[in-house]
Design an enzyme around this catalytic site. Structure first.
Site, PDB file in Angstrom:
ATOM      1  N   GLY A  93     -14.323  35.897  26.548  1.00 37.87           N
ATOM      2  CA  GLY A  93     -12.946  35.492  26.284  1.00 37.87           C
ATOM      3  C   GLY A  93     -12.734  34.915  24.905  1.00 37.87           C
ATOM      4  O   GLY A  93     -11.599  34.768  24.455  1.00 37.87           O
ATOM      5  N   ARG A  94     -13.824  34.580  24.217  1.00 43.00           N
ATOM      6  CA  ARG A  94     -13.677  34.024  22.856  1.00 43.00           C
ATOM      7  C   ARG A  94     -14.883  34.357  21.983  1.00 43.00           C
ATOM      8  O   ARG A  94     -15.250  33.592  21.092  1.00 43.00           O
ATOM      9  CB  ARG A  94     -13.463  32.515  22.910  1.00 43.00           C
ATOM     10  CG  ARG A  94     -14.577  31.742  23.604  1.00 43.00           C
ATOM     11  CD  ARG A  94     -14.379  30.257  23.438  1.00 43.00           C
ATOM     12  NE  ARG A  94     -15.483  29.503  24.011  1.00 43.00           N
ATOM     13  CZ  ARG A  94     -15.749  28.250  23.698  1.00 43.00           C
ATOM     14  NH1 ARG A  94     -15.006  27.632  22.809  1.00 43.00           N
ATOM     15  NH2 ARG A  94     -16.741  27.612  24.272  1.00 43.00           N
ATOM     16  N   ASP A 126      -7.112  30.708  24.153  1.00 42.24           N
ATOM     17  CA  ASP A 126      -6.766  31.029  22.761  1.00 42.24           C
ATOM     18  C   ASP A 126      -7.889  31.741  22.015  1.00 42.24           C
ATOM     19  O   ASP A 126      -7.728  32.156  20.874  1.00 42.24           O
ATOM     20  CB  ASP A 126      -6.332  29.766  22.007  1.00 42.24           C
ATOM     21  CG  ASP A 126      -7.451  28.720  21.887  1.00 42.24           C
ATOM     22  OD1 ASP A 126      -8.586  28.998  22.337  1.00 42.24           O
ATOM     23  OD2 ASP A 126      -7.184  27.630  21.357  1.00 42.24           O
ATOM     24  N   GLY A 127      -9.054  31.872  22.668  1.00 40.66           N
ATOM     25  CA  GLY A 127     -10.162  32.585  22.036  1.00 40.66           C
ATOM     26  C   GLY A 127     -10.857  31.819  20.930  1.00 40.66           C
ATOM     27  O   GLY A 127     -11.705  32.356  20.230  1.00 40.66           O
ATOM     28  N   ARG A 184     -26.302  39.465  31.529  1.00 40.77           N
ATOM     29  CA  ARG A 184     -26.374  38.338  32.458  1.00 40.77           C
ATOM     30  C   ARG A 184     -26.466  38.838  33.895  1.00 40.77           C
ATOM     31  O   ARG A 184     -26.198  40.012  34.169  1.00 40.77           O
ATOM     32  CB  ARG A 184     -25.099  37.483  32.329  1.00 40.77           C
ATOM     33  CG  ARG A 184     -24.692  37.173  30.890  1.00 40.77           C
ATOM     34  CD  ARG A 184     -23.163  37.064  30.756  1.00 40.77           C
ATOM     35  NE  ARG A 184     -22.746  37.005  29.343  1.00 40.77           N
ATOM     36  CZ  ARG A 184     -22.517  35.894  28.674  1.00 40.77           C
ATOM     37  NH1 ARG A 184     -22.640  34.730  29.279  1.00 40.77           N
ATOM     38  NH2 ARG A 184     -22.143  35.927  27.412  1.00 40.77           N
ATOM     39  N   ASP A 253     -22.803  33.884  35.399  1.00 39.34           N
ATOM     40  CA  ASP A 253     -22.561  34.470  34.071  1.00 39.34           C
ATOM     41  C   ASP A 253     -23.329  33.732  32.979  1.00 39.34           C
ATOM     42  O   ASP A 253     -23.319  34.155  31.820  1.00 39.34           O
ATOM     43  CB  ASP A 253     -21.058  34.497  33.748  1.00 39.34           C
ATOM     44  CG  ASP A 253     -20.417  33.126  33.857  1.00 39.34           C
ATOM     45  OD1 ASP A 253     -20.459  32.550  34.955  1.00 39.34           O
ATOM     46  OD2 ASP A 253     -19.871  32.622  32.854  1.00 39.34           O
ATOM     47  N   ASN A 254     -24.010  32.638  33.351  1.00 40.93           N
ATOM     48  CA  ASN A 254     -24.836  31.903  32.384  1.00 40.93           C
ATOM     49  C   ASN A 254     -26.328  32.024  32.680  1.00 40.93           C
ATOM     50  O   ASN A 254     -27.127  31.223  32.200  1.00 40.93           O
ATOM     51  CB  ASN A 254     -24.432  30.423  32.363  1.00 40.93           C
ATOM     52  CG  ASN A 254     -23.075  30.213  31.738  1.00 40.93           C
ATOM     53  OD1 ASN A 254     -22.672  30.978  30.869  1.00 40.93           O
ATOM     54  ND2 ASN A 254     -22.353  29.207  32.185  1.00 40.93           N
ATOM     55  N   ASP A 263     -25.514  29.168  26.791  1.00 36.15           N
ATOM     56  CA  ASP A 263     -24.322  28.344  27.027  1.00 36.15           C
ATOM     57  C   ASP A 263     -24.660  26.858  27.097  1.00 36.15           C
ATOM     58  O   ASP A 263     -25.077  26.348  28.131  1.00 36.15           O
ATOM     59  CB  ASP A 263     -23.573  28.774  28.294  1.00 36.15           C
ATOM     60  CG  ASP A 263     -22.176  28.153  28.333  1.00 36.15           C
ATOM     61  OD1 ASP A 263     -21.948  27.149  27.625  1.00 36.15           O
ATOM     62  OD2 ASP A 263     -21.313  28.656  29.060  1.00 36.15           O
TER      63      ASP A 263
END
Length: 488
Positions: A93-94, A126-127, A184, A253-254, A263
């Site tokens: 997402g960013r 907002d990325g 992942r 996802d981590n 992360d």
């Protein structure tokens, strides 16, 4: 805009050989006035870059997403994940993968810009990223690397010259993250959730070729893939536990397929030994507490096994049995790695029946007396038993006699035992209050000297150097527990 290649860019794009459902091609969003605030010289050299070239304006523009290096192919990766137990379709997402750097030694590393702007997976975000969390990831990931714990690393941090808004207005930044890959457990969940066995197989084959080529010819290579990932994660989590590292957000996802820590949002290192230690402000139930990490890793790996069921065996019942059998091996492998590591921390070479109880008794006492985890082992290593509640207690004195007697029993000398302890008990960790101090100076005052000094100390955690001693002091007692935030 692309630039010429004096800096040493040597990008490949093997990830784009996967079906296009696994990624979206998208350029980074430019920023107004980027400034390089941190460059990782030694990492740059190992990746085949010229660090002096990377400091130039044209290269800083790349780290900021304002330009692309020769051969770049920016994309956001799609994946899914169980976040605190709840399944979601996710994705970068960013962050954008700009390519895979091929090193002089022929190794392949993902180069990812984190905080590079919105993507189709931003989910109303907002990325962007704030400077504090990006510097924090730089510090902790470099500390983990120095501790010899598999990890993603940070090549550079640039400020954007633009604010980012979280609870308050914060200076924006972009971190260049380097990883063996960003595949992942959640990537496999994504493939399985889409229901295409062909896509799932493509992902598994690509992963094997990239990370575990030695199993390509295996009779059942997908079972072998599961076995390899379990082995890597058992080793990784044992290493976390042995140094008191708490990840804080062990969502699927981590959890990387390569076995690297990824992360560094709400992570922290434990001060006082306590199995229930939680730092993350969003982990209100203690799901990812220190003592729960091995169980949560097993849970996450079970989600990987579930995702692989369609390709483990053509018979679903048999596939389920294979998955269950393999997952059941995680705890045995983890316990073995952790026990071996604890023995090294206590200078124990041979195997004796009493070793398990020696370890358990020490940890029990440490928890009872709220002893500092790192400094307890540091004191035992230096054989300087200081005036603390633990060391003054009758039960510790009894334990100490048993431990000394156990050291005398083994063939190896005490000198060798203490040397092994020195190599396995860091004298310095990134103490939470020290990290915050460095971030405060950098973000609020623009003073990076505190961070540089901290990074220098953290780069050699087993040195036991006198100049590191100021970083060994635990935080002052406080009524407010230390809290971490994910930075998103």
């Amino acid at each position: 805009m692309t630039k010429n290649n004096e800096a040493g860019w040597n990008l490949d794009h093997s990830y784009t050989t996967l079906p296009q459902s696994f990624y979206t091609e998208i350029p980074p969003t430019p920023v107004s006035s980027p400034e390089l605030v941190k460059l990782n010289h030694s990492l740059a050299i190992s990746l085949g870059f010229n660090p002096e070239e990377l400091k130039k304006e044209a290269e800083i523009a790349i780290f900021a997403g304002n330009a692309l290096p020769e051969g770049a192919h920016p994309l956001a990766q799609a994946y899914a994940g169980h976040q605190f137990g709840h399944f979601n379709m996710l994705g970068d997402g960013r962050a954008l993968l700009i390519g895979e750097q091929m090193t002089p030694s022929g190794k392949r590393f993902d180069i990812q810009l984190k905080g590079s702007g919105p993507t189709p997976y931003s989910r109303r975000g907002d990325g962007r990223a704030a400077l504090g969390p990006m510097l924090r990831e730089y510090i902790i990931s470099e500390a983990m690397y120095a501790l010899d714990i598999p990890t993603t690393r940070s090549l550079a941090v640039v400020t954007t010259g633009e604010p980012t808004y979280r609870e308050t207005k914060l200076p924006g930044a972009i971190l260049t993250r380097v990883a063996s890959s960003h595949i992942r457990v959640g990537t496999f969940q994504y493939a399985a959730a889409r229901g295409s066995i062909e896509d799932l197989q493509s992902l598994a084959d690509y992963t094997i070729k990239r990370h575990y080529p030695e199993i390509e010819a295996h009779e059942n290579r997908y079972t072998a893939l599961l076995q390899e990932v379990i082995k890597k994660q058992a080793s990784l989590i044992a290493k976390w536990q042995l140094v008191g590292f708490i990840h804080g957000v062990m969502n699927t996802d981590n959890i990387t397929i390569s076995g690297e820590t990824i992360d560094y949002g709400p992570c922290a290192f434990m001060d006082n030994y306590d199995q229930g230690t939680v730092f993350s402000s969003i982990d209100t139930q203690g799901r990812y507490a220190y003592g729960n990490q091995p169980y949560m890793a097993a849970w996450d790996l079970a989600r990987l096994a579930e995702s692989l069921i369609p390709i483990l065996h053509e018979d679903e019942e048999e596939a389920l049995k294979i998955a269950q059998d393999e997952i059941s091996k995680f705890s045995v492998q983890y316990e073995k790695q952790w026990f071996l590591g604890m023995k090294k921390k206590l200078g124990l070479f041979s195997n004796e029946e009493q070793d398990q109880s020696l370890i358990e008794q020490l940890l029990k006492m440490m928890e009872k007396f709220k002893a500092d985890y790192t400094n307890t082992f540091r004191s035992l290593t230096l054989n300087t038993i200081e005036n603390t509640a633990l060391f003054e207690s009758p039960e510790f004195k009894e334990w100490y006699k048993l431990w000394q007697s156990r050291l005398e029993k083994q063939e190896e000398s005490k000198e060798n035992a203490y040397e092994m302890m020195k190599n396995n008990n860091p004298s310095i960790i990134p103490r939470n209050h020290r990290v915050e101090e460095a971030l405060e100076a950098a973000v609020t005052n623009g003073d990076y000297s505190v961070m540089e000094k901290l990074l220098e100390a953290l780069s050699n955690p087993y040195a036991y150097a006198t100049e590191q001693e100021e970083y060994c002091v635990p935080p002052a007692p406080t009524n407010r527990p230390y809290r971490t935030f994910c930075g998103t």
